[in-house]
Design a protein around this motif. Sequence first.
Motif, mmCIF file in Angstrom:
data_model
loop_
_atom_site.group_PDB
_atom_site.id
_atom_site.type_symbol
_atom_site.label_atom_id
_atom_site.label_comp_id
_atom_site.label_asym_id
_atom_site.label_seq_id
_atom_site.Cartn_x
_atom_site.Cartn_y
_atom_site.Cartn_z
ATOM 1 N N GLY A 36 16.035 -6.867 0.332
ATOM 2 C CA GLY A 36 14.979 -7.116 1.306
ATOM 3 C C GLY A 36 13.562 -7.210 0.789
ATOM 4 N N ASP A 37 13.367 -7.237 -0.521
ATOM 5 C CA ASP A 37 12.011 -7.362 -1.047
ATOM 6 C C ASP A 37 11.806 -8.769 -1.617
ATOM 7 O OD1 ASP A 37 13.612 -7.195 -3.295
ATOM 8 O OD2 ASP A 37 12.363 -5.752 -4.338
ATOM 9 N N GLY A 38 10.610 -9.045 -2.073
ATOM 10 C CA GLY A 38 10.285 -10.375 -2.583
ATOM 11 C C GLY A 38 11.168 -10.828 -3.724
ATOM 12 N N ARG A 39 11.401 -9.946 -4.683
ATOM 13 C CA ARG A 39 12.253 -10.333 -5.819
ATOM 14 C C ARG A 39 13.690 -10.559 -5.379
ATOM 15 N NH1 ARG A 39 11.670 -6.567 -10.666
ATOM 16 N NH2 ARG A 39 13.078 -8.105 -11.555
ATOM 17 N N GLY A 40 14.164 -9.748 -4.449
ATOM 18 C CA GLY A 40 15.506 -9.955 -3.918
ATOM 19 C C GLY A 40 15.617 -11.299 -3.221
ATOM 20 N N LEU A 41 14.573 -11.674 -2.493
ATOM 21 C CA LEU A 41 14.567 -12.964 -1.804
ATOM 22 C C LEU A 41 14.503 -14.129 -2.786
ATOM 23 C CD1 LEU A 41 12.279 -11.936 1.169
ATOM 24 C CD2 LEU A 41 14.680 -12.645 1.342
ATOM 25 N N GLU A 42 13.746 -13.954 -3.876
ATOM 26 C CA GLU A 42 13.736 -14.991 -4.930
ATOM 27 C C GLU A 42 15.153 -15.211 -5.452
ATOM 28 O OE1 GLU A 42 11.254 -13.706 -8.146
ATOM 29 O OE2 GLU A 42 9.419 -14.372 -7.170
ATOM 30 N N ASN A 43 15.841 -14.097 -5.721
ATOM 31 C CA ASN A 43 17.206 -14.178 -6.240
ATOM 32 C C ASN A 43 18.172 -14.720 -5.192
ATOM 33 O OD1 ASN A 43 16.202 -13.183 -8.608
ATOM 34 N ND2 ASN A 43 17.033 -11.139 -8.364
ATOM 35 N N ALA A 44 17.922 -14.387 -3.920
ATOM 36 C CA ALA A 44 18.750 -14.940 -2.843
ATOM 37 C C ALA A 44 18.610 -16.457 -2.813
ATOM 38 C CB ALA A 44 18.353 -14.328 -1.506
ATOM 39 N N ALA A 45 17.412 -16.952 -3.072
ATOM 40 C CA ALA A 45 17.200 -18.409 -3.126
ATOM 41 C C ALA A 45 18.028 -19.025 -4.246
ATOM 42 C CB ALA A 45 15.713 -18.719 -3.313
ATOM 43 N N ALA A 46 18.080 -18.365 -5.394
ATOM 44 C CA ALA A 46 18.886 -18.878 -6.520
ATOM 45 C C ALA A 46 20.372 -18.896 -6.141
ATOM 46 C CB ALA A 46 18.657 -18.034 -7.770
ATOM 47 N N ALA A 47 20.827 -17.833 -5.496
ATOM 48 C CA ALA A 47 22.232 -17.778 -5.093
ATOM 49 C C ALA A 47 22.539 -18.867 -4.064
ATOM 50 C CB ALA A 47 22.562 -16.392 -4.530
ATOM 51 N N ALA A 48 21.652 -19.053 -3.109
ATOM 52 C CA ALA A 48 21.862 -20.084 -2.093
ATOM 53 C C ALA A 48 21.894 -21.471 -2.725
ATOM 54 C CB ALA A 48 20.779 -19.995 -1.017
ATOM 55 N N LEU A 49 21.045 -21.705 -3.716
ATOM 56 C CA LEU A 49 21.084 -22.997 -4.426
ATOM 57 C C LEU A 49 22.445 -23.198 -5.078
ATOM 58 C CD1 LEU A 49 17.553 -23.142 -6.074
ATOM 59 C CD2 LEU A 49 18.462 -24.739 -4.362
ATOM 60 N N ARG A 50 22.935 -22.160 -5.750
ATOM 61 C CA ARG A 50 24.229 -22.254 -6.424
ATOM 62 C C ARG A 50 25.348 -22.548 -5.425
ATOM 63 N NH1 ARG A 50 26.563 -17.515 -10.273
ATOM 64 N NH2 ARG A 50 25.149 -18.401 -11.822
ATOM 65 N N LEU A 51 25.206 -22.026 -4.218
ATOM 66 C CA LEU A 51 26.217 -22.216 -3.178
ATOM 67 C C LEU A 51 26.045 -23.536 -2.415
ATOM 68 C CD1 LEU A 51 26.240 -18.567 -1.796
ATOM 69 C CD2 LEU A 51 28.121 -19.707 -3.010
ATOM 70 N N GLY A 52 24.985 -24.274 -2.733
ATOM 71 C CA GLY A 52 24.740 -25.535 -2.039
ATOM 72 C C GLY A 52 24.118 -25.381 -0.664
ATOM 73 N N ARG A 53 23.566 -24.226 -0.390
ATOM 74 C CA ARG A 53 22.917 -23.947 0.899
ATOM 75 C C ARG A 53 21.408 -24.145 0.746
ATOM 76 N NH1 ARG A 53 26.130 -18.338 2.035
ATOM 77 N NH2 ARG A 53 28.231 -19.233 1.917
ATOM 78 N N TYR A 54 21.006 -25.389 0.687
ATOM 79 C CA TYR A 54 19.632 -25.733 0.328
ATOM 80 C C TYR A 54 18.616 -25.306 1.388
ATOM 81 C CZ TYR A 54 22.486 -28.433 -2.839
ATOM 82 O OH TYR A 54 23.438 -28.810 -3.743
ATOM 83 N N GLY A 55 18.979 -25.406 2.654
ATOM 84 C CA GLY A 55 18.072 -24.943 3.711
ATOM 85 C C GLY A 55 17.840 -23.446 3.627
ATOM 86 N N ASP A 56 18.919 -22.698 3.377
ATOM 87 C CA ASP A 56 18.779 -21.253 3.199
ATOM 88 C C ASP A 56 17.930 -20.945 1.968
ATOM 89 O OD1 ASP A 56 20.361 -20.750 5.435
ATOM 90 O OD2 ASP A 56 22.176 -20.392 4.258
ATOM 91 N N ALA A 57 18.162 -21.669 0.881
ATOM 92 C CA ALA A 57 17.394 -21.437 -0.350
ATOM 93 C C ALA A 57 15.908 -21.647 -0.098
ATOM 94 C CB ALA A 57 17.883 -22.353 -1.462
ATOM 95 N N GLU A 58 15.581 -22.714 0.612
ATOM 96 C CA GLU A 58 14.167 -22.974 0.922
ATOM 97 C C GLU A 58 13.593 -21.817 1.745
ATOM 98 O OE1 GLU A 58 11.309 -26.414 2.821
ATOM 99 O OE2 GLU A 58 13.344 -26.209 3.596
ATOM 100 N N ARG A 59 14.331 -21.379 2.742
ATOM 101 C CA ARG A 59 13.851 -20.285 3.597
ATOM 102 C C ARG A 59 13.678 -18.983 2.814
ATOM 103 N NH1 ARG A 59 17.742 -20.063 6.911
ATOM 104 N NH2 ARG A 59 18.643 -18.056 6.398
ATOM 105 N N TYR A 60 14.655 -18.644 1.973
ATOM 106 C CA TYR A 60 14.538 -17.403 1.196
ATOM 107 C C TYR A 60 13.351 -17.456 0.234
ATOM 108 C CZ TYR A 60 19.377 -16.626 2.793
ATOM 109 O OH TYR A 60 20.508 -16.478 3.542
#
Length: 143
Positions: free
Chosen positions: A28-52
């Motif tokens: 739930g912090d900024g660095r976690g959200l940065e990493n969530a964006a990387a994971a979402a990119l890897r999963l092909g969830r580009y809208g989620d990655a942008e939001r995170y």
Amino acid sequence: MESKRKEGNEKFESGDTEGALACYLEAGDGRGLENAAAAALRLGRYGDAERYATDAIVAQGATVHALFRRAVARSLLGDYEGAYDDLQTAETVSDESHAEALRAELVKLYRAAHSAPSQGDKLREVAEKHGLSTPDDLSAACS
């Protein structure tokens, strides 16, 4: 927070991207959200990655990782102007260790205009708006 990020990193490295994403979001912090964006990119969830990535920027300010990941997501979503702007901003907040990757992504975005006719018009407009007409112009502009 830190322990959830570490757990997420271990899962990400072992290929459990879904598990990593859950850990990063739980952090739930900024660095976690940065990493969530990387994971979402890897999963092909580009809208989620942008939001995170956007949420990470709101939480902790603009960092090179959040901006770069949002730029990649935006590019994959067809928002080339947003991607370009994020990469330009990332260059202003990054140190020299990230410069080469940022320049490479900018050139990759620009070259897409010449190889993807359906996306090319939009990307050419963005490049021309910024006074760029060739990949070499783009490389020079980022130097």
